[in-house]
Every structure is written in C-alpha cells, then in structure tokens.
Design a protein around this motif. Structure first.
Motif, PDB file in Angstrom:
ATOM      1  N   LEU A 108       0.853  -1.179   0.000  1.00 20.55           N
ATOM      2  CA  LEU A 108       0.000   0.000   0.000  1.00 20.55           C
ATOM      3  C   LEU A 108       0.893   1.234   0.000  1.00 20.55           C
ATOM      4  O   LEU A 108       1.694   1.435   0.915  1.00 20.55           O
ATOM      5  CB  LEU A 108      -0.912   0.015   1.223  1.00 20.55           C
ATOM      6  N   CYS A 109       0.753   2.059  -1.037  1.00 23.60           N
ATOM      7  CA  CYS A 109       1.523   3.294  -1.156  1.00 23.60           C
ATOM      8  C   CYS A 109       0.585   4.475  -0.926  1.00 23.60           C
ATOM      9  O   CYS A 109      -0.523   4.507  -1.468  1.00 23.60           O
ATOM     10  CB  CYS A 109       2.166   3.393  -2.536  1.00 23.60           C
ATOM     11  N   ILE A 110       1.041   5.440  -0.129  1.00 25.17           N
ATOM     12  CA  ILE A 110       0.211   6.586   0.236  1.00 25.17           C
ATOM     13  C   ILE A 110       0.954   7.872  -0.097  1.00 25.17           C
ATOM     14  O   ILE A 110       2.078   8.091   0.362  1.00 25.17           O
ATOM     15  CB  ILE A 110      -0.147   6.576   1.735  1.00 25.17           C
ATOM     16  N   ASP A 111       0.316   8.713  -0.885  1.00 26.09           N
ATOM     17  CA  ASP A 111       0.849  10.023  -1.255  1.00 26.09           C
ATOM     18  C   ASP A 111      -0.045  11.074  -0.615  1.00 26.09           C
ATOM     19  O   ASP A 111      -1.125  11.376  -1.111  1.00 26.09           O
ATOM     20  CB  ASP A 111       0.864  10.153  -2.784  1.00 26.09           C
ATOM     21  N   CYS A 112       0.413  11.629   0.513  1.00 25.59           N
ATOM     22  CA  CYS A 112      -0.378  12.596   1.272  1.00 25.59           C
ATOM     23  C   CYS A 112       0.112  14.000   0.952  1.00 25.59           C
ATOM     24  O   CYS A 112       1.178  14.418   1.408  1.00 25.59           O
ATOM     25  CB  CYS A 112      -0.249  12.303   2.768  1.00 25.59           C
TER      26      CYS A 112
END
Length: 239
Positions: free
Chosen positions: A3-7
């Motif tokens: 799971l990759c998260i770009d915040c």
C-alpha cells in the motif's frame, strides 16, 4: 501487496500494488477520516509506505500509525536513483518518489519531472547521473491567491479558463492570462533551455494541475497522476 500513500496538501492518494502493477487506487480529502478507514478495512496488504508533505496531524494517519508500521522514505533511504542535494533534511518525500517513478516510466532517459500541485517543482533527471537539480515555484492557485491577498483591489479568481491569445482584455482575464500563460512560458522555457544541454529530453508531469497545464503546452508531456505512488512502490521494493 504494498500500500503506497501520497499525502499532499489537499488530497491523499492511495495505491495498492502487486509487484509493479497498480491494482487499486483511491483519492480522498485528508479530513475524510471515516471514509478512509472504511476503505482501508476493505483491502488487504502486506507493507505500507508513505510520502507525507501535507498536514502532520491528520487523524486518519495517526490512527493508521497506531495499527501498522509505515515506512517513510527520505533523502537518507536506500533509493534507486543517484542524487546530491544540499539540504537533505528539507527534501520532500514526494519529490524523491516522483524522481523514482519517472525513471521507472522512462528508463535511461533525460527527464524533466514536473509536479504541478500547491507548488510546482521542476526537477532534472539525467540518464547517467540521476538527479541534477531542480526549482520550486508557486502553483496555479497560489499565484491567484497571492495577487488577491497582497493587493487591495485585485479579486480572487476562481475560474482558470483562458481565451485564446496571450493578453487579457479585463482585470479578471488579464490575471487569468498572466497566471496560466506565465506557467506555460515557465515550463516551456525550462524545457527549451535544458533541451539545449541534455539530448532527447523528455517531460513527465504529475499533480493536481498537471492535466490542465499539459493541455496548453506545446511540449506534449506524459501525464501520470500516479507517478509518486509508482515511485514509492519502487522504493519499497529495495528496502
């Protein structure tokens, strides 16, 4: 599954990868804590990696960190790209991930990587030596808001659409042309200058305003709204 998260400053992008394949993606406003957790409960993943250049106090992120280990890459991480940077502690994870995503999308190429979000970053990736250098400029909305904030009479422009031509014929259209065409000239100027130094230069764009800008420039960049997520996935695989 990773799971990759770009915040970012205004949006949170999630990408679920199996090897290099983006299987699922989702975009939320960062304040939508319950919606985010409802979605996270519906998926399964083994590892999680995060780039966070937005709020440091988002409720959903605090809750997620209480439940799982999250890897946050920085300039000191093991990375698939070479670079030298004078202020490593202030280097954003989104810029690093965009570089890594660009070389995955355009291997062995000279690349101008443009992230058109709240700010616009212009970064040069050289095919032999990695990151060469880059610039940071105000983004589309920031320019409109700055003109309104720092003057008495200029309005806040909410429509970014401009008519054909280079010049406005009213205060509002002059501001629209000034901001939109200014960004186009800025991008094309960087590309023209760097193309004279780096052969077969390519351009890849990401960020909330990337499609809007790409439609108006003559350089025909590749737009990939998941570039940072792809880069995070690349980084995760070599840790």
């Amino acid at each position: 599954m990773i799971l990759c998260i770009d915040c970012g400053n205004t949006r949170v992008k999630f990408g679920l990868f199996e090897k290099n394949d983006l299987k699922v993606n989702k975009v939320f406003s960062p304040e939508k804590t319950e919606e985010i957790f409802d979605w996270l409960d519906s998926i399964e993943f083994d590892d999680c990696i995060l780039s966070n250049v937005g709020s440091k106090n988002t409720e959903w992120l605090d809750r997620l960190k209480d439940e799982i280990d999250i890897y946050e890459p920085d300039a000191y991480s093991n990375l698939p790209i070479k670079f030298k940077y004078g202020s490593k502690d202030s280097l954003g994870g989104d810029r690093i991930a965009a570089w890594c995503g660009s070389i995955q999308q355009m291997p062995k190429s000279n690349i101008l990587v443009v992230n058109a979000g709240t700010c616009i970053t212009y970064d040069l990736i050289e095919k032999e030596n990695g990151f060469i250098g880059g610039n940071i400029a105000p983004g589309l909305n920031m320019r409109f808001r700055a003109m309104n904030h720092f003057t008495v009479r200029l309005p806040l422009i909410k429509s970014h659409q401009v008519n054909p031509g280079s010049l406005g014929t009213s205060t509002e259209s002059a501001m629209q042309h000034g901001v939109v065409n200014g960004i186009i000239y800025e991008l094309e100027g960087y590309f023209r200058e760097l193309s004279s130094q780096y052969s077969d230069l390519k351009c890849i764009m990401t960020g909330g305003d990337a499609d809007f800008i790409a439609q108006r420039t003559t350089i025909k960049p590749l737009v990939d709204q998941f570039l940072v997520l792809r880069g995070l996935n690349e980084i995760a695989h070599i840790q």
